[in-house]
Motif scaffolding. Structure first.
Motif, PDB file in Angstrom:
ATOM      1  N   ALA A  14       0.779  -1.167  -0.054  1.00  0.00           N
ATOM      2  CA  ALA A  14       0.040  -0.004   0.088  1.00  0.00           C
ATOM      3  C   ALA A  14       1.005   1.090  -0.105  1.00  0.00           C
ATOM      4  O   ALA A  14       2.017   1.309   0.538  1.00  0.00           O
ATOM      5  CB  ALA A  14      -0.858   0.040   1.369  1.00  0.00           C
ATOM      6  N   SER A  15       0.265   2.283  -0.435  1.00  0.00           N
ATOM      7  CA  SER A  15       0.892   3.606  -0.485  1.00  0.00           C
ATOM      8  C   SER A  15       0.611   4.315   0.755  1.00  0.00           C
ATOM      9  O   SER A  15      -0.266   4.082   1.243  1.00  0.00           O
ATOM     10  CB  SER A  15       0.542   4.395  -1.715  1.00  0.00           C
ATOM     11  N   LEU A  16       1.406   5.351   0.938  1.00  0.00           N
ATOM     12  CA  LEU A  16       0.789   6.348   2.344  1.00  0.00           C
ATOM     13  C   LEU A  16      -0.317   6.883   2.104  1.00  0.00           C
ATOM     14  O   LEU A  16      -1.285   6.789   2.855  1.00  0.00           O
ATOM     15  CB  LEU A  16       1.832   7.497   2.206  1.00  0.00           C
ATOM     16  N   GLN A  17      -0.855   7.351   0.785  1.00  0.00           N
ATOM     17  CA  GLN A  17      -2.283   7.694   0.625  1.00  0.00           C
ATOM     18  C   GLN A  17      -3.243   6.620   0.974  1.00  0.00           C
ATOM     19  O   GLN A  17      -4.419   6.843   1.685  1.00  0.00           O
ATOM     20  CB  GLN A  17      -2.539   8.000  -0.785  1.00  0.00           C
ATOM     21  N   ILE A  33       4.815   7.117   9.784  1.00  0.00           N
ATOM     22  CA  ILE A  33       5.149   7.488   8.505  1.00  0.00           C
ATOM     23  C   ILE A  33       6.422   6.826   8.135  1.00  0.00           C
ATOM     24  O   ILE A  33       7.437   7.051   8.814  1.00  0.00           O
ATOM     25  CB  ILE A  33       4.825   8.896   8.057  1.00  0.00           C
ATOM     26  N   ARG A  34       6.637   5.885   6.968  1.00  0.00           N
ATOM     27  CA  ARG A  34       7.866   5.637   6.828  1.00  0.00           C
ATOM     28  C   ARG A  34       8.597   6.516   5.774  1.00  0.00           C
ATOM     29  O   ARG A  34       8.227   6.535   4.690  1.00  0.00           O
ATOM     30  CB  ARG A  34       7.667   4.163   5.864  1.00  0.00           C
ATOM     31  N   ALA A  35       9.444   7.353   6.207  1.00  0.00           N
ATOM     32  CA  ALA A  35       9.907   8.554   5.620  1.00  0.00           C
ATOM     33  C   ALA A  35      11.228   7.975   4.712  1.00  0.00           C
ATOM     34  O   ALA A  35      11.397   8.600   3.873  1.00  0.00           O
ATOM     35  CB  ALA A  35      10.592   9.637   6.764  1.00  0.00           C
ATOM     36  N   ILE A  36      11.619   6.719   4.967  1.00  0.00           N
ATOM     37  CA  ILE A  36      12.612   6.295   4.019  1.00  0.00           C
ATOM     38  C   ILE A  36      11.970   5.708   2.721  1.00  0.00           C
ATOM     39  O   ILE A  36      12.781   5.475   1.819  1.00  0.00           O
ATOM     40  CB  ILE A  36      13.281   5.295   4.887  1.00  0.00           C
ATOM     41  N   ASP A  37      10.709   5.672   2.668  1.00  0.00           N
ATOM     42  CA  ASP A  37      10.274   5.258   1.293  1.00  0.00           C
ATOM     43  C   ASP A  37       8.876   5.663   1.002  1.00  0.00           C
ATOM     44  O   ASP A  37       8.751   6.119   0.047  1.00  0.00           O
ATOM     45  CB  ASP A  37      10.488   3.748   1.118  1.00  0.00           C
ATOM     46  N   TYR A  42       5.182   9.341  -2.013  1.00  0.00           N
ATOM     47  CA  TYR A  42       4.207  10.115  -1.757  1.00  0.00           C
ATOM     48  C   TYR A  42       4.376  11.593  -2.373  1.00  0.00           C
ATOM     49  O   TYR A  42       3.333  12.082  -3.115  1.00  0.00           O
ATOM     50  CB  TYR A  42       3.607  10.309  -0.225  1.00  0.00           C
ATOM     51  N   LEU A  43       5.342  11.725  -2.260  1.00  0.00           N
ATOM     52  CA  LEU A  43       5.892  13.179  -2.538  1.00  0.00           C
ATOM     53  C   LEU A  43       6.242  13.424  -4.016  1.00  0.00           C
ATOM     54  O   LEU A  43       6.502  14.569  -4.178  1.00  0.00           O
ATOM     55  CB  LEU A  43       7.138  13.730  -1.603  1.00  0.00           C
ATOM     56  N   THR A  47       2.563  17.232  -2.160  1.00  0.00           N
ATOM     57  CA  THR A  47       3.055  17.899  -1.330  1.00  0.00           C
ATOM     58  C   THR A  47       3.148  17.755   0.304  1.00  0.00           C
ATOM     59  O   THR A  47       2.080  16.972   0.752  1.00  0.00           O
ATOM     60  CB  THR A  47       3.205  19.421  -1.570  1.00  0.00           C
ATOM     61  N   LEU A  48       4.041  18.177   1.084  1.00  0.00           N
ATOM     62  CA  LEU A  48       3.910  18.299   2.310  1.00  0.00           C
ATOM     63  C   LEU A  48       2.665  19.042   2.886  1.00  0.00           C
ATOM     64  O   LEU A  48       1.974  18.493   3.746  1.00  0.00           O
ATOM     65  CB  LEU A  48       5.099  18.745   3.007  1.00  0.00           C
ATOM     66  N   GLY A  49       2.361  19.928   1.985  1.00  0.00           N
ATOM     67  CA  GLY A  49       1.167  20.686   2.306  1.00  0.00           C
ATOM     68  C   GLY A  49      -0.208  19.962   2.128  1.00  0.00           C
ATOM     69  O   GLY A  49      -1.141  20.172   2.923  1.00  0.00           O
ATOM     70  N   ASP A  50      -0.168  19.130   1.137  1.00  0.00           N
ATOM     71  CA  ASP A  50      -1.165  18.407   0.954  1.00  0.00           C
ATOM     72  C   ASP A  50      -1.390  17.323   2.037  1.00  0.00           C
ATOM     73  O   ASP A  50      -2.444  16.977   2.671  1.00  0.00           O
ATOM     74  CB  ASP A  50      -1.041  17.274  -0.415  1.00  0.00           C
ATOM     75  N   LEU A  51      -0.274  16.733   2.580  1.00  0.00           N
ATOM     76  CA  LEU A  51      -0.343  15.912   3.646  1.00  0.00           C
ATOM     77  C   LEU A  51      -0.768  16.691   4.925  1.00  0.00           C
ATOM     78  O   LEU A  51      -1.575  16.142   5.621  1.00  0.00           O
ATOM     79  CB  LEU A  51       1.116  15.223   3.840  1.00  0.00           C
TER      80      LEU A  51
END
Length: 281
Positions: A14-17, A33-37, A42-43, A47-51
């Motif tokens: 699955a994706s972050l979304q 949140i898995r920042a490493i992948d 997602y980005l 954007t981080l604004g969307d998140l």
């Protein structure tokens, strides 16, 4: 007790979304949140604004960026890269109102690098974590050290991790208490003293197949209550310590990656609540 979902549980499926949408649907309070992948993926289209907007308009909130990996006992050049990565994580936390960054100690291949003394390991961890603490303080971000319960990891028991955090002695540096990592190298309940309570920042709940100490791996994890870990003993101790923040379910089982991610997120919640309900609402 709040409930969180660690993206490692649907890492390959699955994706972050998708994780956000399913976690929202099934009533989770937080996501790690898995920042490493997964965040990087997602980005590519967001954007981080969307998140941030998603978190602002939904129940689900960010718990941690997971994780800054292999921060200690590195070459000077590699350590500088780790520091720069951490600075990037701090900026992300600022933009999405994320309070925690999980950090993972290094593995050491003794066949390649030779053995490393615990004294050297702990000194490296204390030095780097102290620096990270200084960087994180203006952001209001807390650092959660996750010891890794496998033989090749440099910090692989609760006791060792707590002693490192104690020696760092910063309000914004604490621990991830993970039931799999605790079991993996035979950490002891007697080391989870009353003194440790204020340093337990995040609780990871999971279970594992019945392999011997030192042979368990992430891929052996199973739904909470479906393995050999005495989860009731962990929950009883945490309750005694008055820990009542969050239980984050984190699994890395290949069979679960083959399942529909919505079903995984749904079942992860169901099995976790079945275990939690005896001690927490």
């Amino acid at each position: 007790m709040k409930l969180a979902f660690n993206e490692g549980t649907t890492w390959e499926s699955a994706s972050l979304q998708q994780n956000l949408e399913y976690c929202e649907k099934y009533g989770y309070d937080y996501i790690e949140i898995r920042a490493i992948d997964q965040l990087k993926d997602y980005l590519k289209e967001n954007t981080l604004g969307d998140l941030k907007e998603y978190f602002d308009t939904h129940k689900i909130k960010p718990l941690s960026l997971n994780a800054l990996c292999f921060f200690n006992n590195r070459t000077k050049e590699d350590e500088e890269k780790v520091i720069e990565e951490f600075k990037e994580y701090l900026e992300i936390c600022k933009k999405i109102d994320c309070e925690y960054i999980c950090v993972v100690p290094s593995n050491i291949d003794v066949t390649e690098k030779g053995k490393t003394l615990i004294e050297e390991i702990n000194a490296s961890c204390i030095r780097v974590l102290s620096h990270l603490s200084d960087l994180a303080k203006p952001y209001g971000v807390k650092i959660a050290l996750e010891f890794i319960g496998i033989q090749e990891n440099t910090v692989n028991t609760f006791s060792q991790a707590y002693n490192i955090v104690k020696d760092v002695n910063r309000d914004n540096v604490g621990l991830v208490y993970d039931t799999f990592q605790f079991t993996g190298m035979g950490s002891r309940f007697e080391d989870v003293t009353d003194e440790t309570a204020e340093k337990i920042f995040i609780f990871h709940i999971n279970d594992v197949d019945g392999y011997p100490v030192g042979q368990m791996r992430d891929t052996d994890r199973v739904w909470p209550g479906h393995g050999v870990i005495d989860l009731e003993a962990h929950l009883k101790r945490l309750k005694e310590l008055k820990y009542d923040f969050v239980a984050s379910v984190e699994l890395f089982r290949p069979e679960y990656y083959q399942m529909d991610p919505e079903e995984v997120i749904k079942k992860a919640k169901e099995t976790t609540l079945e275990v939690l309900e005896k001690y927490y609402k």
